[in-house]
Each structure stands twice: as C-alpha cells, then as structure tokens.
Design an enzyme around this catalytic site. Structure first.
Site, short mmCIF file in Angstrom:
data_model
loop_
_atom_site.label_atom_id
_atom_site.label_comp_id
_atom_site.label_asym_id
_atom_site.label_seq_id
_atom_site.Cartn_x
_atom_site.Cartn_y
_atom_site.Cartn_z
N TRP A 209 9.08 -6.03 11.09
CA TRP A 209 10.47 -6.31 11.45
C TRP A 209 11.15 -7.14 10.37
O TRP A 209 12.37 -7.24 10.33
CB TRP A 209 10.55 -7.07 12.78
CG TRP A 209 10.01 -6.32 13.96
CD1 TRP A 209 8.81 -6.53 14.56
CD2 TRP A 209 10.64 -5.26 14.68
NE1 TRP A 209 8.64 -5.65 15.61
CE2 TRP A 209 9.76 -4.87 15.71
CE3 TRP A 209 11.87 -4.60 14.56
CZ2 TRP A 209 10.06 -3.84 16.62
CZ3 TRP A 209 12.16 -3.58 15.47
CH2 TRP A 209 11.27 -3.21 16.47
N ASP B 146 -0.70 2.89 3.85
CA ASP B 146 0.17 2.06 3.02
C ASP B 146 0.53 2.78 1.72
O ASP B 146 -0.25 3.59 1.23
CB ASP B 146 -0.53 0.72 2.72
CG ASP B 146 0.45 -0.34 2.25
OD1 ASP B 146 1.67 -0.18 2.45
OD2 ASP B 146 -0.01 -1.35 1.68
N SER C 160 3.57 -5.88 13.51
CA SER C 160 4.46 -6.84 14.15
C SER C 160 5.24 -7.64 13.11
O SER C 160 6.24 -8.27 13.45
CB SER C 160 3.66 -7.76 15.09
OG SER C 160 2.45 -8.19 14.50
N HIS D 222 8.51 7.45 3.56
CA HIS D 222 8.10 7.44 4.97
C HIS D 222 8.11 8.87 5.54
O HIS D 222 7.22 9.25 6.29
CB HIS D 222 9.01 6.53 5.79
CG HIS D 222 8.94 5.08 5.38
ND1 HIS D 222 7.74 4.45 5.14
CD2 HIS D 222 9.89 4.15 5.17
CE1 HIS D 222 7.99 3.18 4.78
NE2 HIS D 222 9.28 2.98 4.80
N ARG E 57 6.13 2.81 -2.50
CA ARG E 57 5.81 2.97 -3.92
C ARG E 57 5.77 4.44 -4.31
O ARG E 57 6.16 4.82 -5.41
CB ARG E 57 4.47 2.28 -4.24
CG ARG E 57 4.64 0.78 -4.43
CD ARG E 57 3.33 0.05 -4.34
NE ARG E 57 2.89 -0.04 -2.95
CZ ARG E 57 1.68 -0.42 -2.60
NH1 ARG E 57 0.78 -0.69 -3.51
NH2 ARG E 57 1.37 -0.52 -1.31
N TRP E 58 5.29 5.30 -3.39
CA TRP E 58 5.27 6.74 -3.65
C TRP E 58 6.71 7.21 -3.96
O TRP E 58 6.94 7.97 -4.90
CB TRP E 58 4.72 7.47 -2.43
CG TRP E 58 4.61 8.95 -2.60
CD1 TRP E 58 3.52 9.65 -3.02
CD2 TRP E 58 5.64 9.93 -2.34
NE1 TRP E 58 3.79 11.00 -3.06
CE2 TRP E 58 5.09 11.19 -2.65
CE3 TRP E 58 6.96 9.86 -1.90
CZ2 TRP E 58 5.82 12.38 -2.51
CZ3 TRP E 58 7.69 11.04 -1.78
CH2 TRP E 58 7.12 12.28 -2.08
N ASN F 167 3.88 4.15 1.05
CA ASN F 167 5.00 5.10 1.14
C ASN F 167 6.14 4.69 0.22
O ASN F 167 6.74 5.53 -0.45
CB ASN F 167 5.55 5.15 2.58
CG ASN F 167 4.58 5.76 3.55
OD1 ASN F 167 3.59 6.37 3.14
ND2 ASN F 167 4.85 5.62 4.83
N LEU G 56 -9.45 14.99 20.35
CA LEU G 56 -9.27 13.85 19.44
C LEU G 56 -8.42 12.80 20.16
O LEU G 56 -7.40 13.15 20.76
CB LEU G 56 -8.56 14.31 18.16
CG LEU G 56 -8.17 13.20 17.17
CD1 LEU G 56 -9.41 12.64 16.47
CD2 LEU G 56 -7.19 13.72 16.12
N ILE H 124 -6.22 -6.86 5.56
CA ILE H 124 -6.17 -6.26 6.90
C ILE H 124 -4.75 -6.25 7.45
O ILE H 124 -4.43 -5.45 8.33
CB ILE H 124 -7.14 -7.00 7.85
CG1 ILE H 124 -8.58 -6.92 7.31
CG2 ILE H 124 -7.11 -6.41 9.25
CD1 ILE H 124 -9.61 -7.53 8.23
N SER H 125 -3.88 -7.13 6.95
CA SER H 125 -2.50 -7.18 7.41
C SER H 125 -2.37 -7.17 8.94
O SER H 125 -1.52 -6.45 9.49
CB SER H 125 -1.68 -6.03 6.80
OG SER H 125 -1.65 -6.12 5.40
C1 IPE Z 1 0.57 -2.73 6.74
O1 IPE Z 1 1.31 -2.39 5.61
C2 IPE Z 1 1.20 -2.15 7.95
C3 IPE Z 1 1.30 -0.70 8.00
C4 IPE Z 1 0.84 0.18 7.16
C5 IPE Z 1 1.97 -0.22 9.15
P1 IPE Z 1 2.33 -3.43 4.95
O2 IPE Z 1 2.85 -2.77 3.73
O3 IPE Z 1 3.32 -3.89 5.93
O4 IPE Z 1 1.35 -4.65 4.60
P2 IPE Z 1 1.54 -5.88 3.61
O5 IPE Z 1 2.87 -6.49 3.92
O6 IPE Z 1 1.52 -5.34 2.22
O7 IPE Z 1 0.37 -6.76 3.89
C1 IPE Z 2 3.50 1.84 4.71
O1 IPE Z 2 4.13 2.01 3.48
C2 IPE Z 2 4.40 2.20 5.85
C3 IPE Z 2 4.84 1.07 6.66
C4 IPE Z 2 4.45 -0.16 6.54
C5 IPE Z 2 5.81 1.36 7.68
P1 IPE Z 2 5.00 0.87 2.84
O2 IPE Z 2 6.42 1.06 3.30
O3 IPE Z 2 4.43 -0.47 3.12
O4 IPE Z 2 4.89 1.22 1.31
P2 IPE Z 2 4.74 0.19 0.11
O5 IPE Z 2 3.57 -0.69 0.40
O6 IPE Z 2 6.02 -0.58 0.03
O7 IPE Z 2 4.52 1.07 -1.07
MG MG Z 3 3.08 -1.66 2.15
#
Ligand code: IPE
Ligand code: IPE
Ligand code: MG
Length: 260
Positions: free
Chosen positions: A77, A28, A74, A45, A32-33, A30, A139, A199-200
């Site tokens: 989307w 998680d 899931s 991403h 914000r980075w 990407n 792996l 845990i999302s």
């Molecule tokens: C969880 O990240 C899913 C993945 C990293 C693929 P999210 O960014 O979607 O989670 P929430 O919405 O902050 O809980």
């Molecule tokens: C995780 O990074 C990647 C996916 C969920 C696909 P995010 O896209 O959720 O990045 P933030 O949480 O918005 O920074």
């Molecule tokens: Mg995120």
C-alpha cells in the site's frame, strides 16, 4: 481450522516427495521487467499475470499439489496510489477472466490476506471464485493479497485469545491451526524471482524448514523451464530437519519415518 493430515515440521519430521508438494513464490521484478523495455511499471504487472498462467500449468504437469503466490504484500500500500489502484483492477479483471478456466481444470482457488481494505467488488469476486472451486482437488492455488506474515500470526493469536476464557498458554499447534495456510502442508520449496534475497513478510511461520531458491529472473520471464530448474535444485537438497546426515543415511526408509 487445521487440516489434521499435515504435521508441523518442528513437531515431527514430515514425509517427503521427490516433487515438492507445496511451492510458495514471491513473484518479484515486474517493475524492472517493464523499465528495461521503457514501459510503465504496470505493463510489467500485466505481463506478470501471463507468467502466473504458465506456472499454474507447469505445477499441474509436474504434480505439485499446492501453489502459493505472493501477489500484494501488506506493505505494498506504500506504493504510488495509481499503481496500487491498477493492481487492484488487474486482480478483479484477472479473476473475472480466469475463474471458469481454473474451475474447468479442477483447481481450488483461495485468497489469503486481510480483505477489509479491498473494494466490495473485489471481495465479491474472491468469494465467488472460492465458492465455485471449493470442491476441486487437482491443485490448491492460493493467492496472498494484502498478506503479511506478521498479520497472519497476530490474527491467529488474537482469535485464540478471544476464544479462551481461562488461558493456560498458547501452543504451537494452536497457532498453526489458526494461520491462513492451515489447510496446507508447509511449503517445501520457496522461490523468489527478481534477484532480492529476502522474505518481505511472506509466510514467516510456515517457512521454518522450507528450501529457498533465489533467481535473478524477473517474474514475467519466469517460465516452465525456470520452474524446473528450481525443482531440480530442490531435489539436490538434503532436508535434515535438525538431524545429522548420518541419521538420514541410516534411516532404512525415510519416507515412512515420520517422527523425530
Ligand atoms: C514482495 O515484493 C511482495 C510481492 C511480490 C507481492 P516487493 O517488491 O514488494 O518486496 P520488497 O519491497 O522489494 O521487499
Ligand atoms: C512484484 O513486482 C509485484 C508486486 C509487488 C505487486 P514489483 O512491482 O515489485 O517489481 P520490481 O521489484 O519493482 O521490479
Ligand atoms: Mg519488487
């Protein structure tokens, strides 16, 4: 089907290694980075894929046997259509680009999640990669894409129901055997980057006795050094599986003590 070599942490105490056998990661941060650099979210991403490469390499070097990465939930989307579409294209491109390298490195690749919403070209790329790497052993790399923990449990239960004419009730073993990760031991270590502590809807069932490590590091910045810090933290934990510390201290050889 289940790999009978692995027991459920709630039915028996599993044997443990110093290095976590199975590491599951929510990648998680990407977006914000990228935002921090005044870049579009999708740039984050793309950089995230590079971080994946580094953690695969580190996992092999450290002797981790199973690496499971949450790439798309899931619920993802619900994001803007352009971001979802970019992520799908990135998945296709990365697969096409990396699969031969995965194979050369003796990595077995799998995808868990509901593929029914993917474009046919993505489904084909996934199937080709899984087939090519099917006999690799170094792996087990699993990418969770359009994955949800609740979807996983529900699909398992529904498959069991469809099979059973004279139902006598569903056991824990029956569900474990039908889950997406029935081929793997339960995760020893769960890592979530990006600072959120949730845990999302990742591996709900399988995380029953997993050790959790949360870090503020954003996924594109998560490197081998950061990975080692997570492993070091794991190595300091006392995994009791419901027992007392005294019981653990008294066990002469906890490695061979498989039963509760
Ligand atoms: C969880 O990240 C899913 C993945 C990293 C693929 P999210 O960014 O979607 O989670 P929430 O919405 O902050 O809980
Ligand atoms: C995780 O990074 C990647 C996916 C969920 C696909 P995010 O896209 O959720 O990045 P933030 O949480 O918005 O920074
Ligand atoms: Mg995120």
């Amino acid at each position: 089907m289940a790999d009978q070599a692995f027991t459920s942490s709630t039915l028996a105490v599993p044997s443990l290694n110093k290095v976590p056998q199975h590491v599951a990661i929510i990648m998680d941060g990407n977006g914000r980075w990228a935002r921090k650099r005044f870049l579009p979210r999708i740039a984050g991403h793309s950089r995230g894929v590079e971080a994946v490469r580094g953690i695969i390499r580190a996992s092999i070097e450290r002797g981790v046997g199973y690496l499971t990465l949450f790439a798309f939930s899931s619920e993802n989307w619900r994001r803007p259509a352009e971001e979802v579409s970019f992520l799908m294209q990135l998945f296709i491109k990365s697969l096409q680009k990396e699969v031969s390298r995965l194979h050369e490195n003796n990595i077995r690749f799998r995808v868990i999640g509901d593929r029914s919403r993917f474009e046919p070209i993505l489904v084909k790329a996934i199937e080709a990669a899984e087939e090519l790497t099917a006999s690799n052993t170094r792996l087990h790399l699993t990418v969770a894409a359009n994955y949800g923990g609740r979807w996983d449990v529900l699909s398992a239960v529904n498959r069991i129901l469809a099979r059973q004419a004279g139902m006598e009730g569903i056991s824990e073993e029956m569900i474990s055997a039908e889950l997406s990760m029935s081929f793997a031991p339960e995760p020893d270590l769960f890592i979530r980057t990006g600072g959120e502590k949730r845990i999302s809807n990742f591996l709900l069932w399988q995380l029953a006795y997993t050790e959790f490590f949360f870090t503020d590091a954003l996924w594109p910045d998560f490197d081998a050094k950061a990975f080692d810090q997570a492993i070091a933290s794991y190595q300091e934990r006392e995994r009791r599986f419901g027992r007392t510390s005294e019981q653990l201290a008294n066990a002469t050889d906890s490695k061979t003590e498989h039963h509760a």
